[in-house]
Design an enzyme around this catalytic site. Structure first.
Site, short mmCIF file in Angstrom:
data_model
loop_
_atom_site.label_atom_id
_atom_site.label_comp_id
_atom_site.label_asym_id
_atom_site.label_seq_id
_atom_site.Cartn_x
_atom_site.Cartn_y
_atom_site.Cartn_z
CE LYS A 1 -2.35 -1.35 3.64
NZ LYS A 1 -1.85 -2.74 3.76
CB THR A 2 3.77 2.33 2.05
OG1 THR A 2 3.05 2.25 3.29
CG2 THR A 2 4.70 3.53 2.10
CG ASP B 1 0.12 3.48 6.70
OD1 ASP B 1 -0.79 2.78 6.21
OD2 ASP B 1 1.17 3.01 7.16
CB THR C 1 -4.77 -3.15 8.07
OG1 THR C 1 -4.95 -2.44 9.31
CG2 THR C 1 -3.37 -2.87 7.54
NE ARG D 1 5.85 -4.35 5.37
CZ ARG D 1 4.79 -3.69 5.85
NH1 ARG D 1 4.22 -4.09 6.98
NH2 ARG D 1 4.30 -2.65 5.20
#
Length: 339
Positions: free
Chosen positions: A65-66, A110, A159, A218
């Protein structure tokens, strides 16, 4: 494909995270549907010379997402301002951020679902009309002063999309739901990262890391880094044997479960006869916070089919019993339930 991947120029350790992030949609691996939709949105905005609609990115942690927010700014050739929901606890915090934006700038928030309610209400007007009302003074003498804002694109990441109020969620022109990655997609992520890290790793090693990465880039990048460290210290090649040894050292098993995952699963099976067991009781039994069990451990165990959640509590599945090496009760030749 077999053999070792040829290394390319490696980034410095300090720039590790930034160097591994793709900078364009073309470089971004996985999420093909989202990439196509996002590409169309950005291309149309560029052709119309207009600010793109606001974008909401929803999905579990670690899926990009980032990175996608950075790509949006890069594709538009506009600056990116980053903040987070927990950092915006008052309407004044949000007003300060919004008033500092330049025309066309991308604002990334975020964990936007954790923003204060007063700030959310201010954001409604800012997203629709690019202005906010600032209260000057207190009490009966307080007045509202409208403040015009430069047109901007908000990229919100969450999230837990269900916690967003409907008025805020409806103001996003495009909502993307990011999915977990397949093993093949993760293998592509690992190959790219290995090249950037100047680390030669066998194709079998790449596939092994991908299988243990829980569908999350990640985690794949983190495991690759640990394998690279193991190979460096022990002066071994990046082959399958080194991958197995490194991941065993860091308690990551063949299914991607770590130490805490296995403790929770074993507690349900051995201490509570496979369940059902309540979340609080389970958390106490493994010495962890209930929030950690619910947000970090359970989602993967449920998705892997090792655990289920019922109205009465958590229950181990047949696969869960087998994973800890115990034949489930009722199976052919199985042992009775543990007490």
């Amino acid at each position: 494909m077999s053999g070792e991947l040829s290394p390319q120029a490696a980034p410095s350790e300090q720039g590790y995270e930034g160097a591994l992030r793709p900078s364009t949609l073309a470089e971004f691996v996985g999420q093909s549907k989202v990439r196509s939709q996002l590409g169309l949105l950005l291309d149309a905005a560029t052709m119309r010379q207009h600010t793109p609609d606001h974008i909401l990115l929803a999905g579990p942690p670690g899926l990009g997402k980032t990175t996608l927010s950075m790509i949006v700014a890069a594709e538009l050739d506009k600056p990116l301002h980053q903040t987070s929901g927990p950092a915006i606890q008052h309407a004044g915090d949000l007003a300060a951020v919004l008033s500092a934006l330049t025309p066309g700038e991308v604002l990334f928030v975020d964990e936007i679902h954790r923003m204060a309610r007063s700030a959310e209400e201010m954001l409604y007007l800012a997203m629709e009309d690019f202005k906010v009302d600032i209260m000057v003074g207190k009490g009966a003498g307080a007045t509202s002063v409208p403040l015009e804002l430069a047109p901007f694109t908000l990229v919100g990441a969450t999230t837990r999309a269900g916690l967003l109020p409907n008025p805020l969620r409806d103001r996003f022109g495009f909502t993307a739901h990011l999915e977990f990655y397949s093993d093949d997609e993760l293998a592509s992520v690992v190959r790219r990262a290995a090249r950037l890290l100047d680390f030669g790793i066998s194709e079998q090693g790449v596939e092994e890391i991908a299988r243990r990465s829980r569908g999350t880039p990640r985690i794949a990048n983190r495991l690759l880094r640990r394998v690279r460290d193991y190979s460096l210290v022990h002066e071994t090649p990046g082959d399958t044997e080194s991958v197995h040894a490194a991941l065993a050292l860091y308690d990551v098993d063949e299914h991607g479960l770590d130490r805490l995952d296995r403790e929770v699963l074993r507690a349900v099976v051995e201490r509570f006869s496979g369940g059902p067991v309540g979340l609080s009781t389970l958390a106490v039994s493994v010495g962890e916070e209930a929030e950690t069990i619910e947000a970090v451990v359970e989602p993967f165990l449920v998705r892997a089919g090792l655990l289920t959640r019922t109205p009465r509590g958590r229950v181990a599945t047949r696969l869960g019993w087998e994973h800890v090496g115990i034949v489930p009760p009722g199976a052919a030749g199985g042992a009775p339930a543990l007490i």
